[in-house]
Motif scaffolding. Structure first.
Motif, short mmCIF file in Angstrom:
data_model
loop_
_atom_site.label_atom_id
_atom_site.label_comp_id
_atom_site.label_asym_id
_atom_site.label_seq_id
_atom_site.Cartn_x
_atom_site.Cartn_y
_atom_site.Cartn_z
N ALA A 77 0.83 -1.20 0.00
CA ALA A 77 0.00 0.00 0.00
C ALA A 77 0.86 1.26 0.00
O ALA A 77 0.56 2.23 -0.70
N ILE A 78 1.95 1.24 0.77
CA ILE A 78 2.84 2.41 0.81
C ILE A 78 3.50 2.61 -0.55
O ILE A 78 3.60 3.75 -1.05
N ILE A 79 3.94 1.52 -1.17
CA ILE A 79 4.56 1.64 -2.50
C ILE A 79 3.56 2.22 -3.50
O ILE A 79 3.88 3.12 -4.30
N GLY A 80 2.31 1.72 -3.46
CA GLY A 80 1.28 2.23 -4.36
C GLY A 80 0.98 3.70 -4.11
O GLY A 80 0.84 4.48 -5.05
N ALA A 81 0.90 4.09 -2.83
CA ALA A 81 0.61 5.48 -2.49
C ALA A 81 1.74 6.41 -2.94
O ALA A 81 1.49 7.50 -3.46
N VAL A 82 2.98 5.98 -2.73
CA VAL A 82 4.13 6.79 -3.16
C VAL A 82 4.13 6.95 -4.68
O VAL A 82 4.37 8.05 -5.21
N LEU A 83 3.83 5.87 -5.39
CA LEU A 83 3.80 5.93 -6.86
C LEU A 83 2.72 6.89 -7.34
O LEU A 83 2.97 7.72 -8.24
N ILE A 84 1.53 6.81 -6.74
CA ILE A 84 0.45 7.70 -7.14
C ILE A 84 0.81 9.16 -6.86
O ILE A 84 0.58 10.05 -7.68
N GLU A 85 1.41 9.41 -5.70
CA GLU A 85 1.78 10.78 -5.34
C GLU A 85 2.86 11.32 -6.26
O GLU A 85 2.81 12.49 -6.67
N ARG A 86 3.83 10.49 -6.63
CA ARG A 86 4.88 10.93 -7.55
C ARG A 86 4.29 11.30 -8.91
O ARG A 86 4.65 12.31 -9.51
N MET A 87 3.37 10.46 -9.39
CA MET A 87 2.75 10.74 -10.69
C MET A 87 1.88 11.99 -10.61
O MET A 87 1.85 12.81 -11.53
N ARG A 88 1.17 12.16 -9.49
CA ARG A 88 0.30 13.32 -9.34
C ARG A 88 1.12 14.61 -9.28
O ARG A 88 0.76 15.63 -9.90
N SER A 89 2.23 14.59 -8.56
CA SER A 89 3.05 15.79 -8.42
C SER A 89 3.70 16.19 -9.73
O SER A 89 3.97 17.37 -9.96
N ARG A 90 3.91 15.22 -10.60
CA ARG A 90 4.50 15.51 -11.91
C ARG A 90 3.45 15.84 -12.95
O ARG A 90 3.78 16.18 -14.09
N GLY A 91 2.17 15.69 -12.57
CA GLY A 91 1.09 15.98 -13.51
C GLY A 91 1.02 15.00 -14.66
O GLY A 91 0.65 15.38 -15.77
N THR A 92 1.37 13.73 -14.40
CA THR A 92 1.41 12.74 -15.48
C THR A 92 0.31 11.70 -15.31
O THR A 92 0.56 10.50 -15.25
N GLY A 93 -0.92 12.14 -15.20
CA GLY A 93 -2.05 11.23 -15.22
C GLY A 93 -2.14 10.31 -14.03
O GLY A 93 -2.10 9.08 -14.19
#
Length: 278
Positions: A77-93
């Protein structure tokens, strides 16, 4: 009152209280960030972590095959959350990434549980919750994780609110925006793994969001919304669990149904009051 002396009932009520109070804390931040459905994506990744823990338990021939289920869920869950946050902060869908994690998590979880020799009953327990199976070890783990969520979520309330409300302003004041965003994502993942045993991965997002939605109808400030949501979450979980002690009803589904019903009642009542004032 003799039922309260039963260890099983005690474990269920303690875990229910912890989850009911902790889940809305992070739900308040997710609602503020307009990411109410984040819990669904992370929850399905957590299911894959549960299955991976089951598989590891079978490979290492542990006495309790599901001993690594919750630790596995936390890691995934932490890995998934970090991945989502990284993608969100970069504005990449981030929505696309969330959808991929959503479907990949549940399909991977089903496959891995099958490989580990698990049954449909094991799968359903994590999909819809299985609070009646919690052990004292689960209680202590839930208590530790809930304490972390409450300490950070309430202790850093001002800074986290600033980041979730207006990131540009928060950055101009010197707040570490990226780090705080990651804190919210990680704590959301931890919250989901704590609540998973109570309502299951399919309904875990509802326990985080519905009490907050009800509280927003009753309060105006961010802090009051959080505290009222914590109280509502605790009452919903304890009420749902207590009802299932006497009736053969699935606790997770009942808790969420009670929450949705409460939201409809409060929304209707506030709408009528506003109309009467006009």
């Amino acid at each position: 009152m003799s039922l309260l002396s039963e260890p099983l009932i005690q474990r269920m009520l303690i875990v229910g209280l912890l989850v009911g109070m902790a889940a809305p804390v992070m739900g308040t931040y997710l609602v503020q960030r307009r990411m109410a459905l984040l819990g669904d994506g992370i929850g399905h990744v957590a299911l894959a972590g549960v299955a991976a823990g089951w598989l590891a338990g079978s490979l290492f021939d542990l006495a309790q095959q599901d001993a690594l289920a919750i630790p596995g869920a936390v890691v995934f869950a932490i890995i998934g959350a970090v991945l989502i946050e990284r993608m969100r902060s970069r504005g990449t869908g981030a929505d696309v990434v969330m959808a991929i994690l959503f479907y990949g998590g549940i399909s991977g979880g089903v496959l891995l549980i099958g490989l580990a020799g698990g049954s449909n009953a094991n799968l359903l327990g994590y999909l819809f919750g299985s609070i009646s199976t919690v052990t004292w070890g689960d209680v202590w783990m839930s208590a530790g994780l809930a304490a972390l969520i409450l300490a950070v979520g309430i202790g850093l309330r001002t800074a986290l609110f600033g980041v979730t409300h207006d990131q540009e302003f928060a950055r101009s004041t010197g707040l570490p925006v990226e780090a705080l965003n990651m804190v919210v994502a990680v704590l959301a993942a931890v919250t989901i793994t704590v609540a998973m045993r109570v309502v299951g991965v399919l309904l875990v997002s509802a326990l985080m969001i519905v009490p907050v939605a009800v509280a927003q109808l009753l309060t105006r400030s961010f802090s009051r919304t959080m505290y009222v949501a914590m109280g509502i979450g605790a009452v919903l979980t304890l009420t749902g669990i207590w009802i299932t002690v006497f009736h053969d009803i699935q606790p997770g589904a009942l808790i969420v149904t009670l929450g949705v019903t409460l939201y409809v009642i409060v929304a209707a009542a506030t709408s009528l009051l506003k109309g009467a004032r006009r």
